[in-house]
Design an enzyme around this catalytic site. Structure first.
Site, PDB file in Angstrom:
ATOM      1  CD  GLU A   1     -13.557  -1.544  17.362  1.00 43.51           C
ATOM      2  OE1 GLU A   1     -12.940  -2.057  18.170  1.00 43.51           O
ATOM      3  OE2 GLU A   1     -14.448  -0.725  17.805  1.00 43.51           O
TER       4      GLU A   1
ATOM      5  CG  HIS B   1       5.289   6.874  -1.744  1.00 44.22           C
ATOM      6  ND1 HIS B   1       4.173   7.802  -1.242  1.00 44.22           N
ATOM      7  CD2 HIS B   1       5.462   7.162  -2.801  1.00 44.22           C
ATOM      8  CE1 HIS B   1       3.740   8.585  -2.306  1.00 44.22           C
ATOM      9  NE2 HIS B   1       4.647   8.567  -3.368  1.00 44.22           N
TER      10      HIS B   1
END
Length: 410
Positions: free
Chosen positions: A306, A282
């Protein structure tokens, strides 16, 4: 003129500065026995098992982890700590599927029940194998060295589990590992408490968890290791962690009675129960919060970068292609973190491929099949958030196919 040129040739050449390798803190995550010490005014790796300094290179750490001397000392330490606990047998529970570990000496089977696997997933062998691989090492060591009574066209490779399905139980049998594989596994000794602490420091150093914000949890077998609430991630110790089961019941409390379980635990449980995650991160990073502000709707979309290949699809486990659109659901924030649980569940149901959920003006939850995958994808997600912010600042669209670009093509 020639003499002056010869004099230049005879002049000693200046020494080139040596390329001094730097210590990489990520080594501590890959090798639980590695820590850092200062030697000759620079940081070098130190083996806690052998009490020696090592060369500052990953290949040297790999070689040392496979050495006989290192593993002999490691085995002695394990024997002194485990004692006779490995001889005890676990009693079967009343519910859940049975995983039976039969040894090669025709002794009665010791069984461990995976209570959180419903009967409907009995045919989902990849999920079952992942669950079995997360069982404690003391139970995995009881897997047999023989392959008796297995009807299969091709023999199993060394160390590869085979599963026999019956109407009421799932029997797992495993071949004996080779010496090289044993040494390789011992060099990758995994300590969930130490890993949680090191990942917490990594998040703090990366500005993902400033102050007391953010969180990290890791799964080991059926145990979940979670950090306490309201403690900065750079100050958490291994004895400060809580251990819960998959129902949320606390199995182990920290020594400090003043510590309380993180309020993120209900949201962590969403990832564990709905996605069979191995770890959850988190983050309160600024780029994650800002990403929810430039996207006013219920999802964050980005494409044609990419780094999308570093994100896995939850349904298939395959990475995204460069030209695909990555969609991350956004839920609105609440006054108390635990109140986000239901909103997160709805978002995960609507986006079955996602491995992350953004919380507007708050942060992001990211999970993976293992702590390594969760960390890797978290780095890729944060990279994509930063790219989206820069492209938005420059007036570029980051969620559609680019136009007007004319570089070399085939």
């Amino acid at each position: 003129m020639a003499e002056s040129q010869l004099a230049l040739l005879d002049r000693p050449k200046p020494e080139k500065p040596k390329n001094v390798r730097r210590y990489n803190p990520d080594w501590e995550l890959s090798y639980s026995w590695v820590t850092s010490v200062v030697k000759d005014s620079r940081e070098v790796p130190f083996c806690n098992v052998c009490s020696i300094t090592l060369s500052t290179h990953r290949s040297c750490l790999n070689k040392h982890g496979k050495s006989l001397k290192h593993n002999e000392i490691l085995n002695k330490q394990k024997q002194t700590t485990t004692g006779s606990s490995s001889k005890t047998k676990s009693k079967p529970a009343k519910r859940g599927l049975i995983v039976s570990f039969k040894n090669s000496h025709n002794v009665k089977s010791s069984r461990t029940r995976i209570t959180d696997i419903p009967t409907s997933t009995r045919d989902d062998l990849p999920t079952l194998v992942r669950r079995i691989n997360r069982l404690p090492p003391s139970i995995q060591d009881e897997l047999p060295a023989t392959m008796n009574n297995i009807n299969s066209k091709s023999p199993a490779k060394q160390g590869q589990s085979k599963i026999i399905k019956t109407e009421n139980e799932v029997v797992v049998k495993k071949r004996k590992l080779s010496n090289d594989e044993v040494e390789r596994n011992e060099s990758r000794a995994f300590c969930p408490r130490e890993t949680v602490v090191k990942l917490g420091k990594f998040m703090y150093d990366s500005d993902w968890a400033v102050g007391n914000g953010g969180g990290i949890t890791i799964r080991d077998g059926e145990n979940l290791y979670m950090e306490p609430s309201c403690v900065a991630k750079d100050r958490i110790k291994v004895e400060d962690l809580f251990v819960t089961d998959l129902t949320g019941k606390v199995l182990s409390h920290p020594d400090n009675e003043a510590l309380k379980l993180t309020q993120c635990s209900p949201l962590f449980m969403n990832a564990y129960l709905m996605r069979d995650a191995g770890a959850v991160i988190h983050s309160h990073a600024q780029c994650a919060c800002l990403a929810t502000l430039i996207c006013k709707g219920a999802e964050f979309c980005i494409s044609h970068l990419e780094m999308l290949k570093g994100i896995k699809k939850a349904t298939t486990g395959l990475p995204y292609n460069y030209d695909e659109v990555l969609k991350i659901p956004i839920i609105e924030n609440t006054l108390f973190e635990k109140e986000l649980k239901n909103r997160m569940q709805v978002a995960m149901d609507m986006y079955p491929d996602t491995n992350a959920v953004l919380v507007r003006r708050h942060g992001v939850y990211i999970w993976g099949d293992s702590w390594e995958q969760a960390k890797s994808m978290a780095e890729c997600y944060h990279y994509l958030f930063k790219m989206a912010l820069e492209m938005h600042r420059m007036g570029m669209k980051f969620d559609v196919e680019p136009t007007g670009e004319s570089g070399f093509t085939d």
